[in-house]
Design a protein around this motif. Structure first.
Motif, PDB file in Angstrom:
ATOM      1  N   LEU A   8       0.828  -1.204   0.000  1.00 33.37           N
ATOM      2  CA  LEU A   8       0.000   0.000   0.000  1.00 33.37           C
ATOM      3  C   LEU A   8       0.862   1.253   0.000  1.00 33.37           C
ATOM      4  CD1 LEU A   8      -2.853  -1.006   2.491  1.00 33.37           C
ATOM      5  CD2 LEU A   8      -3.004  -0.759   0.009  1.00 33.37           C
ATOM      6  N   PHE A   9       1.976   1.241   0.756  1.00 33.64           N
ATOM      7  CA  PHE A   9       2.829   2.428   0.838  1.00 33.64           C
ATOM      8  C   PHE A   9       3.596   2.684  -0.460  1.00 33.64           C
ATOM      9  CE2 PHE A   9       6.724   4.700   2.449  1.00 33.64           C
ATOM     10  CZ  PHE A   9       6.072   5.897   2.706  1.00 33.64           C
ATOM     11  N   LYS A  10       3.710   1.700  -1.308  1.00 31.99           N
ATOM     12  CA  LYS A  10       4.302   1.930  -2.624  1.00 31.99           C
ATOM     13  C   LYS A  10       3.426   2.873  -3.453  1.00 31.99           C
ATOM     14  CE  LYS A  10       6.779  -2.477  -3.153  1.00 31.99           C
ATOM     15  NZ  LYS A  10       6.867  -3.737  -3.930  1.00 31.99           N
ATOM     16  N   HIS A  11       2.139   2.894  -3.124  1.00 32.07           N
ATOM     17  CA  HIS A  11       1.188   3.629  -3.954  1.00 32.07           C
ATOM     18  C   HIS A  11       0.371   4.675  -3.205  1.00 32.07           C
ATOM     19  CE1 HIS A  11       1.898   0.648  -7.156  1.00 32.07           C
ATOM     20  NE2 HIS A  11       1.891  -0.248  -6.188  1.00 32.07           N
ATOM     21  N   THR A  12       0.303   4.566  -1.855  1.00 34.89           N
ATOM     22  CA  THR A  12      -0.553   5.483  -1.086  1.00 34.89           C
ATOM     23  C   THR A  12       0.120   5.897   0.213  1.00 34.89           C
ATOM     24  OG1 THR A  12      -1.676   3.716   0.155  1.00 34.89           O
ATOM     25  CG2 THR A  12      -2.654   4.348  -1.964  1.00 34.89           C
ATOM     26  N   LEU A  13      -0.224   7.085   0.686  1.00 38.14           N
ATOM     27  CA  LEU A  13       0.158   7.513   2.030  1.00 38.14           C
ATOM     28  C   LEU A  13      -0.866   6.948   3.004  1.00 38.14           C
ATOM     29  CD1 LEU A  13       1.928   9.349   3.888  1.00 38.14           C
ATOM     30  CD2 LEU A  13       0.185  11.121   3.530  1.00 38.14           C
ATOM     31  N   ILE A  14      -0.398   6.252   4.042  1.00 40.17           N
ATOM     32  CA  ILE A  14      -1.305   5.658   5.016  1.00 40.17           C
ATOM     33  C   ILE A  14      -1.575   6.663   6.136  1.00 40.17           C
ATOM     34  CG2 ILE A  14      -1.654   3.782   6.653  1.00 40.17           C
ATOM     35  CD1 ILE A  14       0.008   1.996   4.891  1.00 40.17           C
ATOM     36  N   ILE A  15      -2.840   7.005   6.319  1.00 37.09           N
ATOM     37  CA  ILE A  15      -3.253   8.003   7.300  1.00 37.09           C
ATOM     38  C   ILE A  15      -4.105   7.322   8.361  1.00 37.09           C
ATOM     39  CG2 ILE A  15      -4.515  10.156   7.661  1.00 37.09           C
ATOM     40  CD1 ILE A  15      -3.985  10.712   4.628  1.00 37.09           C
ATOM     41  N   TYR A  16      -3.594   7.304   9.573  1.00 36.36           N
ATOM     42  CA  TYR A  16      -4.305   6.704  10.704  1.00 36.36           C
ATOM     43  C   TYR A  16      -5.189   7.756  11.358  1.00 36.36           C
ATOM     44  CZ  TYR A  16      -4.778   5.037  15.584  1.00 36.36           C
ATOM     45  OH  TYR A  16      -5.234   4.682  16.837  1.00 36.36           O
ATOM     46  N   ILE A  17      -6.485   7.530  11.346  1.00 36.71           N
ATOM     47  CA  ILE A  17      -7.430   8.424  12.017  1.00 36.71           C
ATOM     48  C   ILE A  17      -7.648   7.873  13.420  1.00 36.71           C
ATOM     49  CG2 ILE A  17      -9.695   9.507  11.940  1.00 36.71           C
ATOM     50  CD1 ILE A  17      -9.740   9.030   8.946  1.00 36.71           C
ATOM     51  N   LYS A  18      -7.044   8.549  14.381  1.00 38.41           N
ATOM     52  CA  LYS A  18      -7.036   8.064  15.759  1.00 38.41           C
ATOM     53  C   LYS A  18      -8.291   8.521  16.502  1.00 38.41           C
ATOM     54  CE  LYS A  18      -4.247   8.290  19.994  1.00 38.41           C
ATOM     55  NZ  LYS A  18      -3.019   8.877  20.603  1.00 38.41           N
ATOM     56  N   ALA A  19      -8.962   7.582  17.135  1.00 35.05           N
ATOM     57  CA  ALA A  19     -10.135   7.914  17.939  1.00 35.05           C
ATOM     58  C   ALA A  19      -9.693   8.547  19.253  1.00 35.05           C
ATOM     59  CB  ALA A  19     -10.956   6.657  18.208  1.00 35.05           C
ATOM     60  N   ASN A  20     -10.235   9.731  19.575  1.00 34.71           N
ATOM     61  CA  ASN A  20      -9.938  10.320  20.885  1.00 34.71           C
ATOM     62  C   ASN A  20     -10.827   9.660  21.937  1.00 34.71           C
ATOM     63  OD1 ASN A  20     -12.488  11.509  20.674  1.00 34.71           O
ATOM     64  ND2 ASN A  20     -11.634  13.374  19.763  1.00 34.71           N
ATOM     65  N   GLU A  21     -10.709  10.098  23.182  1.00 33.04           N
ATOM     66  CA  GLU A  21     -11.438   9.441  24.270  1.00 33.04           C
ATOM     67  C   GLU A  21     -12.951   9.513  24.063  1.00 33.04           C
ATOM     68  OE1 GLU A  21     -10.285  10.745  28.117  1.00 33.04           O
ATOM     69  OE2 GLU A  21      -8.182  10.183  27.877  1.00 33.04           O
ATOM     70  N   ALA A  22     -13.413  10.677  23.623  1.00 36.10           N
ATOM     71  CA  ALA A  22     -14.852  10.827  23.409  1.00 36.10           C
ATOM     72  C   ALA A  22     -15.325   9.921  22.285  1.00 36.10           C
ATOM     73  CB  ALA A  22     -15.190  12.283  23.094  1.00 36.10           C
ATOM     74  N   ASN A  23     -14.531   9.859  21.219  1.00 34.91           N
ATOM     75  CA  ASN A  23     -14.892   9.031  20.084  1.00 34.91           C
ATOM     76  C   ASN A  23     -14.835   7.551  20.445  1.00 34.91           C
ATOM     77  OD1 ASN A  23     -13.959   7.908  17.005  1.00 34.91           O
ATOM     78  ND2 ASN A  23     -15.552   9.465  17.105  1.00 34.91           N
ATOM     79  N   GLU A  24     -13.822   7.175  21.232  1.00 38.67           N
ATOM     80  CA  GLU A  24     -13.725   5.782  21.684  1.00 38.67           C
ATOM     81  C   GLU A  24     -14.951   5.402  22.500  1.00 38.67           C
ATOM     82  OE1 GLU A  24     -10.223   4.595  23.715  1.00 38.67           O
ATOM     83  OE2 GLU A  24      -8.867   5.190  22.113  1.00 38.67           O
ATOM     84  N   SER A  25     -15.378   6.300  23.372  1.00 33.51           N
ATOM     85  CA  SER A  25     -16.560   6.034  24.195  1.00 33.51           C
ATOM     86  C   SER A  25     -17.788   5.817  23.320  1.00 33.51           C
ATOM     87  CB  SER A  25     -16.806   7.192  25.165  1.00 33.51           C
ATOM     88  OG  SER A  25     -15.728   7.322  26.066  1.00 33.51           O
ATOM     89  N   THR A  26     -17.890   6.623  22.241  1.00 34.99           N
ATOM     90  CA  THR A  26     -19.014   6.479  21.326  1.00 34.99           C
ATOM     91  C   THR A  26     -18.970   5.141  20.613  1.00 34.99           C
ATOM     92  OG1 THR A  26     -19.114   8.875  20.965  1.00 34.99           O
ATOM     93  CG2 THR A  26     -20.164   7.476  19.312  1.00 34.99           C
ATOM     94  N   LEU A  27     -17.768   4.749  20.170  1.00 32.68           N
ATOM     95  CA  LEU A  27     -17.612   3.458  19.492  1.00 32.68           C
ATOM     96  C   LEU A  27     -17.972   2.301  20.409  1.00 32.68           C
ATOM     97  CD1 LEU A  27     -14.239   4.000  17.579  1.00 32.68           C
ATOM     98  CD2 LEU A  27     -16.544   4.033  16.621  1.00 32.68           C
TER      99      LEU A  27
END
Length: 276
Positions: A165-184
């Motif tokens: 994937l990195f040969k062709h794309t930049l990998i972007i990690y969207i990190k869940a914050n505490e509030a978002n984790e609680s929602t998940l």
């Protein structure tokens, strides 16, 4: 990480989005798409429509066969079955993946559950290997951005997939914050859905769950209760894996900050600062 290459991939607009379901991957892709510039490649959609399509249809037929009247109609070709997967509706693929536990409560026997888990893993690898081909397709159609909206289980695949994937794309990690984790976690509590688990992790967690709940057999497990119990542990298990991939092949952005972006220009500036 090769930062020169990473910036080149950023400016070229070829990105892989990494993170748990619900953190904003599809939101980001849709923001870019509002300007007609973004080719949205969904790994889950590719899995459901291409690599697991036949298995999904067979699963639906098997459920229909449990009703004698419908089974007779199906045998007589009175109706046909088609798997209808969309970017916003992956329910048939999710239903195929299933939940482990008591069959009387909708669970799958452990052997069948693990078989389907393996099929999903193989399908996800193939879907990610298709990314270069679809980048070429998007360029031929005049798109300036390509977003690989990867499944949350991408971090469970071998590093060779990440390198590809990195040969062709930049990998972007969207990190869940505490509030978002609680929602998940809350969503998993109220609407437990089938998930993919790495084999060793699943075995370990099943052993713990059986012991904590004084159960002897996996067939005694309430499928929904197990999903609710394991989800926070799955989140904790995956977070360092996501971070390691982002550190080596891209960058990390915060899900809450992402939702402050209003358009494609905001997103590109935001990711550029995160990479820097």
């Amino acid at each position: 990480m090769n930062y020169a290459k990473a910036y080149k991939l950023l400016l070229r607009g070829h990105w892989t989005l990494l993170g748990m379901s619900g953190v904003g991957k599809t939101h980001l892709a849709k923001l870019l798409g509002t300007q007609g510039k973004c080719y949205h490649y969904s790994g889950d959609y590719r899995i459901g429509t291409k690599y697991l399509n036949d298995a999904i249809v067979d699963n639906i037929k098997q459920k229909i066969s449990q009703n004698d009247d419908l089974a007779k109609l199906l045998d007589n070709n009175a109706f046909s079955i088609k798997n209808h997967v969309t970017l916003d509706n992956l329910s048939s693929a999710s239903d195929f993946l299933g939940k482990v536990g008591n069959p009387e409560q909708g669970g799958l026997p452990i052997d069948e559950f693990c078989r389907r888990q393996l099929l999903h893993r193989e399908a996800e690898i193939k879907a990610m290997q298709d990314v270069p081909k679809f980048i070429e397709k998007s360029q031929a159609q005049g798109y300036s951005h390509f977003i690989n909206d990867a499944g949350g289980s991408l971090c469970e695949l071998d590093d060779e997939v990440h390198k590809t994937l990195f040969k062709h794309t930049l990998i972007i990690y969207i990190k869940a914050n505490e509030a978002n984790e609680s929602t998940l976690i809350e969503r998993a509590q109220t609407h437990p859905k089938p998930l993919y688990y790495q084999a060793d992790f699943l075995k370990q967690q099943l052993d713990i769950y059986l012991q904590e709940n004084h159960l002897i057999y996996i067939a005694q497990i309430d499928p929904n209760a197990f999903v609710r119990w394991i989800f926070p542990r799955l989140l904790k298990h995956r977070k360092p894996k996501y971070a390691a991939i982002a550190n080596q092949y891209g960058c990390t952005i915060d899900s809450q900050d992402l939702y402050q972006c209003q358009n494609a220009d905001d997103i590109i500036k935001f990711i550029s600062e995160a990479l820097h």
